[in-house]
Design a protein around this motif. Structure first.
Motif, short mmCIF file in Angstrom:
data_model
loop_
_atom_site.label_atom_id
_atom_site.label_comp_id
_atom_site.label_asym_id
_atom_site.label_seq_id
_atom_site.Cartn_x
_atom_site.Cartn_y
_atom_site.Cartn_z
N LEU A 60 0.83 -1.21 0.00
CA LEU A 60 0.00 0.00 0.00
C LEU A 60 0.87 1.26 0.00
N ALA A 61 1.98 1.21 0.75
CA ALA A 61 2.85 2.38 0.81
C ALA A 61 3.31 2.77 -0.59
N GLU A 62 3.68 1.76 -1.37
CA GLU A 62 4.15 2.05 -2.73
C GLU A 62 2.98 2.49 -3.62
N GLN A 93 -0.64 9.55 -4.51
CA GLN A 93 -1.87 10.24 -4.13
C GLN A 93 -1.77 10.86 -2.75
N ARG A 94 -1.05 10.22 -1.86
CA ARG A 94 -0.93 10.78 -0.50
C ARG A 94 -0.01 11.98 -0.50
N SER A 95 1.02 11.97 -1.35
CA SER A 95 1.97 13.09 -1.39
C SER A 95 1.41 14.28 -2.15
N PHE A 96 0.65 13.97 -3.22
CA PHE A 96 0.07 15.04 -4.04
C PHE A 96 -1.42 14.78 -4.15
N PRO A 97 -2.18 15.08 -3.09
CA PRO A 97 -3.59 14.70 -3.08
C PRO A 97 -4.35 15.22 -4.29
N GLY A 98 -5.09 14.33 -4.91
CA GLY A 98 -5.94 14.72 -6.03
C GLY A 98 -5.20 14.92 -7.33
N CYS A 99 -3.90 14.59 -7.36
CA CYS A 99 -3.15 14.84 -8.59
C CYS A 99 -3.66 13.93 -9.71
N GLU A 100 -3.63 14.46 -10.93
CA GLU A 100 -4.05 13.69 -12.10
C GLU A 100 -3.01 13.86 -13.19
#
Lengths: 248, 120
Positions: free
Chosen positions: A233-235, A240-247
């Motif tokens: 899960l970490a990988e 997404q956790r570092s850049f929330p909502g990034c696309e």
């Protein structure tokens, strides 16, 4: 039938296929030969596609603007309901093949029940997925025969893989509370699965293994996982956790 | 002597991370080569699309399905081991093909084909 059980069952189906897809995805570019690299990656894409269908349905049931991405990337280890088998490490090709075989044969039994179940969305997803699963069973089953009835080394590796993975298959046939609520007949799944695996193992000249005489790990279906899931899960969730909502 | 070994993200050794342990790829050189023919739709002939390695005919069919029909290219697959294909010699090109070049009456260019007839 409560809505909570339906959500939990849907998440169980989603998490199991996503986690196995993520595991198989590790083989991309590392398959033993180019053609098999493409084959395992195709199966991976099928699994991720199934996961998406289930996550979308779960998000719709949960409501409040919940999305498939939130469910996949913003839940922690204890919230994941995937069966332990799917999170087991890839090991060598034999272990990856055998894990896929165990899971695909299980999916075939489970999805047949979903197909005839009383939830029309799960039934529709099952119908679409069963065509894919039939091919996964055929492909992985042929590999089990090929390795089991192949060279001394391939046989030894497959026996070792059986020893590694077998303690994680028992969980598949122990109904979680949400499965009981959703009338999943795990005894029937166990019967169908064992018969098919017995036949396959005989054909592959593998020693028969008993479901009753081995210690079986449990807990994945209710969020108690092996150490392996945290790293996965970490990988998977890192971006997404570092850049929330990034696309992109 | 190094007593504490720190791992940073991306440095975690694979055996500690629980993920795939890279298994060195075996060369497929001992697997024979197969030629693949795909029929794209009913009524059309099988067309050669390429080649691949496989241990036997069944695996060749499955590999062909995965490699050559990912984008719904076909409804039927033929495979044949490449060694069974006999190729004409390039050295014989003159005797084989040149005699046909001045026989234009063999080409169906003197007929009008109705538009309804496709795949001619």
């Amino acid at each position: 039938m409560t809505n909570a059980s339906l959500v939990d069952l849907t998440l169980y189906l989603a998490d199991s296929t996503l986690v196995l897809g993520q595991r198989n995805g590790d083989w991309c570019g590392h398959g033993p030969v180019l053609e098999q690299d493409i084959a395992i990656t195709n199966i991976t894409l099928d699994l991720i596609g199934q996961a998406r269908s289930f996550y979308q349905y779960a998000a719709q049931l949960i409501g409040n603007g919940c999305t498939e991405d939130q469910l996949a990337y913003w839940r922690n280890e204890r919230e994941f309901k995937n069966c332990l088998l799917c999170e087991r490490p890839n090991g060598d090709w034999a272990q990856t093949i055998l894990r896929q075989t165990f899971f695909s044969f299980y999916q075939r039994e489970l999805f047949a029940q979903l197909l005839n179940g009383n939830d029309s969305t799960l039934s529709a997803i099952a119908e679409k997925s069963l065509k894919e699963i039939s091919y996964h069973c055929r492909w992985s089953g042929e590999w089990v025969c090929r390795l089991g009835d192949g060279t001394e080394e391939s046989h030894r590796r497959l026996e070792a893989a059986t020893e590694n993975l077998w303690p994680y298959v028992g969980e598949l046939f122990i109904a979680a509370p949400y499965e009981t609520a959703m009338q999943i007949d795990t005894a029937a799944i166990k019967k169908g699965w064992s018969d098919a695996i017995d036949t396959l193992f005989t054909e592959a000249t593998l020693s028969p293994v008993s479901l009753s005489s081995t210690f079986m790990h449990t807990g994945g279906k209710t969020g108690q996982h092996t150490e392996a899931l945290g790293y996965l899960l970490a990988e998977m969730q890192y971006v997404q956790r570092s850049f929330p909502g990034c696309e992109w | 002597m190094q007593l504490i070994r720190k791992f940073y993200y991306g440095d975690i050794p694979e055996d500690a991370a629980g993920a795939a342990k890279a298994v060195p790829a075996q060369p497929a050189s001992d697997w024979p080569l197969w030629e693949v023919f795909i029929r794209s739709k009913q009524g059309l002939e099988h067309k050669h699309v390429g080649s691949l390695h496989a241990a036997d005919a069944d695996m060749a069919i499955e590999n062909a399905r995965d490699v050559y029909t990912r984008r719904s290219e076909g409804i039927s697959i033929w495979v044949v081991e490449s060694k069974h294909i006999k190729t004409s010699s390039p050295d014989a090109a003159a005797e084989l093909y040149e005699p046909a070049q001045d026989k234009i009456y063999r080409h169906p260019t003197f007929y009008d084909l109705p538009d309804e007839i496709k795949h001619m």
